[in-house]
Design a protein around this motif. Structure first.
Motif, short mmCIF file in Angstrom:
data_model
loop_
_atom_site.label_atom_id
_atom_site.label_comp_id
_atom_site.label_asym_id
_atom_site.label_seq_id
_atom_site.Cartn_x
_atom_site.Cartn_y
_atom_site.Cartn_z
N ASN A 93 38.36 -97.22 -44.39
CA ASN A 93 39.73 -96.83 -44.06
C ASN A 93 40.57 -96.70 -45.34
O ASN A 93 40.14 -97.11 -46.42
CB ASN A 93 40.36 -97.83 -43.08
N PRO A 94 41.77 -96.13 -45.23
CA PRO A 94 42.59 -95.89 -46.42
C PRO A 94 42.86 -97.13 -47.28
O PRO A 94 42.90 -97.03 -48.51
CB PRO A 94 43.89 -95.32 -45.84
N ASP A 95 43.00 -98.28 -46.65
CA ASP A 95 43.28 -99.49 -47.42
C ASP A 95 42.15 -99.84 -48.40
O ASP A 95 42.38 -100.48 -49.43
CB ASP A 95 43.49 -100.68 -46.48
N ASP A 96 40.94 -99.39 -48.09
CA ASP A 96 39.78 -99.74 -48.91
C ASP A 96 39.77 -99.09 -50.28
O ASP A 96 39.05 -99.54 -51.19
CB ASP A 96 38.48 -99.38 -48.18
N VAL A 97 40.53 -97.99 -50.47
CA VAL A 97 40.48 -97.29 -51.76
C VAL A 97 41.66 -97.62 -52.66
O VAL A 97 41.75 -97.14 -53.79
CB VAL A 97 40.40 -95.75 -51.58
N LYS A 98 42.57 -98.43 -52.19
CA LYS A 98 43.74 -98.76 -53.00
C LYS A 98 43.32 -99.38 -54.33
O LYS A 98 42.58 -100.36 -54.37
CB LYS A 98 44.67 -99.72 -52.24
N GLY A 99 43.79 -98.78 -55.42
CA GLY A 99 43.52 -99.29 -56.75
C GLY A 99 42.15 -98.95 -57.31
O GLY A 99 41.84 -99.32 -58.45
N LEU A 100 41.31 -98.24 -56.54
CA LEU A 100 39.97 -97.91 -57.02
C LEU A 100 39.95 -96.55 -57.73
O LEU A 100 40.63 -95.61 -57.32
CB LEU A 100 38.98 -97.85 -55.85
N ALA A 118 44.77 -90.03 -53.25
CA ALA A 118 45.90 -90.50 -54.04
C ALA A 118 46.99 -91.03 -53.13
O ALA A 118 47.64 -92.05 -53.44
CB ALA A 118 46.44 -89.37 -54.91
N GLY A 119 47.18 -90.37 -51.98
CA GLY A 119 48.16 -90.83 -51.00
C GLY A 119 47.82 -92.19 -50.43
O GLY A 119 48.70 -92.94 -50.00
N ALA A 120 46.53 -92.51 -50.46
CA ALA A 120 46.07 -93.82 -49.96
C ALA A 120 46.09 -94.88 -51.06
O ALA A 120 45.74 -96.03 -50.81
CB ALA A 120 44.66 -93.69 -49.39
N GLY A 121 46.47 -94.48 -52.29
CA GLY A 121 46.60 -95.45 -53.37
C GLY A 121 45.45 -95.49 -54.35
O GLY A 121 45.38 -96.39 -55.21
N ALA A 122 44.53 -94.52 -54.27
CA ALA A 122 43.40 -94.48 -55.21
C ALA A 122 43.79 -93.79 -56.51
O ALA A 122 44.70 -92.96 -56.53
CB ALA A 122 42.22 -93.75 -54.57
N SER A 123 43.11 -94.13 -57.59
CA SER A 123 43.21 -93.39 -58.84
C SER A 123 42.10 -92.35 -58.83
O SER A 123 40.97 -92.64 -58.42
CB SER A 123 43.04 -94.31 -60.05
#
Length: 328
Positions: free
Chosen positions: A155-162, A176-181
């Motif tokens: 889910n989107p939370d899993d990619v935050k900061g990765l 990127a919208g989910a917080g991934a780099s």
């Protein structure tokens, strides 16, 4: 006697060379290994053309040996390359409309993908290709999933900061919208990027996940299942002027080979997802499943990022998006 034998041998050599010179050679480029489904699609066309005996040879340059993965469409459109198999979204810089062929949640399954390929939506894209002197020989979509080096991605939370790789602009916008780099690269570069710590997560096709042995670098794999967020259009294309310049027999041989390859592509694409799960299980990688709720969460982000950006950036983007969404 010796002179006569030498003269006969020389004559035979000249005849052999002139016979070889009489055959037209087409160059086909792609980025994958010869075990990959996309190479097999190209090989079917090449083999069928060879069997037709129409003085036409298709020489395949795989493993990005002729052009870099993202640099194939432009030489194709200029007649510097005859044929290629590639993700059409790689050419999204030249034709922004092509980014719609890798849009999160737009394709539901393989049969839906096949319907898209024969719809007014695809006709609109083919008209844009024709403007670039490019034509489609073989339609094909491949499904894909996610892989995480140290954790599962569902889910989107899993990619935050990765640090995450995605194929295509639309998926990058959603991630990127989910917080991934975001780290942009061809699928052929994922393995080394994982190995060197440049990447923590990636998404690509089921086929690429296997053919590039990415299972050696990850701890968890989320394949395409009942819900497949990732579908990518990856056709076999040809320069239209090159095709038009062939004889009728040569054109017929190519089209017959393409029809056989397209039927294979669809059926084999369906098998790729299951085969990838087997490969990752055998490598000891954890298998995760994306739920319908996960899918909905991803698509909600896509609607506010990828879909919205596409419509804003492409003059006829809304019309194209509507054509795609109209296909049941």
């Amino acid at each position: 006697m010796k002179t006569n034998l030498l003269t006969a041998a020389a004559t035979a050599a000249v005849l052999a060379l002139s016979g070889a010179a009489g055959a037209t050679e087409l160059r086909l480029s792609h980025q994958w290994s010869n075990k990959d489904i996309r190479h097999q699609v190209a090989q079917i066309v090449a083999d069928e053309v060879a069997a037709a005996d129409v003085d036409l040879d298709i020489k395949i340059f795989g493993s990005k040996s002729l052009f870099k993965p993202r640099e194939q469409y432009k030489p194709l459109s200029r007649g510097q390359l005859d044929m290629t198999v590639l993700p059409l979204s790689y050419a999204g810089g030249q034709q922004p409309a092509y980014n719609l062929t890798l849009m999160p949640g737009l394709v539901k399954n393989h049969d839906h993908a096949a319907r898209l390929s024969s719809s007014p939506f695809m006709e609109a894209l083919e008209a844009k290709m024709a403007d670039d002197d490019v034509m489609v020989l073989v339609h094909g979509y491949l499904a894909g999933g996610f892989a995480g080096k140290d954790k599962c991605i569902t889910n989107p939370d899993d990619v935050k900061g990765l640090q995450t790789r995605a194929a295509g602009k639309s998926f990058e916008q959603m991630l990127a919208g989910a917080g991934a780099s975001i780290a942009s690269m061809a699928s052929s570069e994922i393995y080394n990027a994982m190995q060197t710590g440049v990447l923590s997560a990636a998404n690509t096709s089921s086929s690429s996940f296997v053919s590039y042995r990415i299972y050696e670098q990850v701890s968890c794999y989320t394949p395409a299942g009942d819900v497949a967020l990732w579908f990518m259009y990856q056709p076999l294309l040809m320069n239209k002027s090159t095709f038009d310049g062939l004889t009728e027999a040569q054109q017929a041989a190519i089209l017959a080979g393409a029809a056989k390859a397209e039927a294979f592509y669809l059926e084999e694409a369906k098998k790729q997802d299951a085969a990838s799960v087997t490969a990752y299980e055998e490598a000891g990688v954890e298998i995760a499943e994306m739920t319908a709720e996960d899918f909905a969460a991803w698509r909600a982000i896509a609607q506010e990022t990828s879909y919205k950006k596409f419509v804003e950036e492409v003059p006829d983007g809304q019309a194209l998006l509507d054509l795609a969404l109209a296909v049941e």
